[in-house]
Design a protein around this motif. Sequence first.
Motif, PDB file in Angstrom:
ATOM      1  N   LEU A  60       0.821  -1.208   0.000  1.00  0.00           N
ATOM      2  CA  LEU A  60       0.000   0.000   0.000  1.00  0.00           C
ATOM      3  C   LEU A  60       0.860   1.266   0.000  1.00  0.00           C
ATOM      4  O   LEU A  60       0.643   2.191   0.784  1.00  0.00           O
ATOM      5  N   THR A  61       1.871   1.255  -0.852  1.00  0.00           N
ATOM      6  CA  THR A  61       2.740   2.428  -0.967  1.00  0.00           C
ATOM      7  C   THR A  61       2.582   3.009  -2.375  1.00  0.00           C
ATOM      8  O   THR A  61       2.110   2.323  -3.278  1.00  0.00           O
ATOM      9  N   ARG A  77      10.665  -4.012   3.555  1.00  0.00           N
ATOM     10  CA  ARG A  77       9.214  -4.036   3.754  1.00  0.00           C
ATOM     11  C   ARG A  77       8.515  -4.894   2.692  1.00  0.00           C
ATOM     12  O   ARG A  77       7.701  -5.749   3.014  1.00  0.00           O
ATOM     13  N   HIS A  78       8.886  -4.656   1.429  1.00  0.00           N
ATOM     14  CA  HIS A  78       8.277  -5.398   0.334  1.00  0.00           C
ATOM     15  C   HIS A  78       8.631  -6.881   0.429  1.00  0.00           C
ATOM     16  O   HIS A  78       7.780  -7.747   0.239  1.00  0.00           O
ATOM     17  N   TYR A 109      -5.933  -8.324  -1.171  1.00  0.00           N
ATOM     18  CA  TYR A 109      -4.738  -7.641  -0.704  1.00  0.00           C
ATOM     19  C   TYR A 109      -4.803  -6.134  -0.845  1.00  0.00           C
ATOM     20  O   TYR A 109      -4.120  -5.411  -0.160  1.00  0.00           O
ATOM     21  N   TRP A 110      -5.596  -5.664  -1.772  1.00  0.00           N
ATOM     22  CA  TRP A 110      -5.733  -4.218  -1.934  1.00  0.00           C
ATOM     23  C   TRP A 110      -6.805  -3.761  -0.962  1.00  0.00           C
ATOM     24  O   TRP A 110      -7.991  -3.859  -1.223  1.00  0.00           O
ATOM     25  N   ASP A 140     -10.057  11.394   7.096  1.00  0.00           N
ATOM     26  CA  ASP A 140      -9.599  11.012   8.439  1.00  0.00           C
ATOM     27  C   ASP A 140      -8.719   9.763   8.443  1.00  0.00           C
ATOM     28  O   ASP A 140      -7.856   9.620   9.290  1.00  0.00           O
ATOM     29  N   LYS A 141      -8.976   8.860   7.472  1.00  0.00           N
ATOM     30  CA  LYS A 141      -8.256   7.572   7.517  1.00  0.00           C
ATOM     31  C   LYS A 141      -7.118   7.512   6.513  1.00  0.00           C
ATOM     32  O   LYS A 141      -6.642   6.427   6.169  1.00  0.00           O
ATOM     33  N   ILE A 142      -6.676   8.655   6.020  1.00  0.00           N
ATOM     34  CA  ILE A 142      -5.573   8.654   5.052  1.00  0.00           C
ATOM     35  C   ILE A 142      -4.317   8.093   5.719  1.00  0.00           C
ATOM     36  O   ILE A 142      -4.127   8.236   6.938  1.00  0.00           O
ATOM     37  N   LYS A 143      -3.476   7.447   4.916  1.00  0.00           N
ATOM     38  CA  LYS A 143      -2.222   6.922   5.465  1.00  0.00           C
ATOM     39  C   LYS A 143      -1.316   8.085   5.853  1.00  0.00           C
ATOM     40  O   LYS A 143      -1.309   9.124   5.191  1.00  0.00           O
TER      41      LYS A 143
END
Length: 215
Positions: A60-61, A77-78, A109-110, A140-143
């Motif tokens: 999710l990047t 991470r990946h 996964y997405w 509000d829920k943005i990364k």
Amino acid sequence: MDYQNRVGSKKGSGGIAGTAETNQYRRERLKTLLQSKINIDSDPYVFKNHLGVLECKLCLTTHMSESNYITHTTGRRHQVNLMRRAEIEKRQNGLTSDSNIDKNIKKRYWKSIGKPQYKAIKIRDEETSKKGLLFVLKLDKIKSDVTPAYKFVSNKEFSRGKDNDTSFQYLVISAEPYENIAFKIPNTSSIISNKTWDYWDVDTKEYCLQFFYSS
Ligand SMILES: [Zn+2]
């Protein structure tokens, strides 16, 4: 590309490799990737969104360029997410022989969380009295590491060549992990570029974008 084998083929490691080994592995992989000019189209985890930005569905990047994405795929991470994913697949395959299972896992996964709340307000420029639109999105829920972004997309591009009607276009706003949000807007007159303005308030999590038509 066979991620599962590549991850599993690491010599003498049943799980996550030691740091030194990982670093060397990463360097080697980056070298291989750059030499072979990896075809991003065949990578099941990369997705090019409407803004032309590459997204890693596994982590999710977002990545502004192919080389940036390739570097990301060699990062810890990946790699860890690939290993986790391989574990899940192994488990799932043990439970069912359904050949569609791989497709289903990829979809899950997405982790999109749906569309954000928004307001669209008709506005008028005080100086020129040109018409425009102001969009306010509540995110509000943005990364935490994501900044919202926008792009004007032609109808042709948006419909992937299926619709050539030029009377309208789309304004696309992205803010992971929200779904991209697209607004159908008139294309009858062009947009004044130096009057287009956006602002992201990290504290209130509000994103504002306004633009004006030249006629
Ligand atoms: Zn990734």
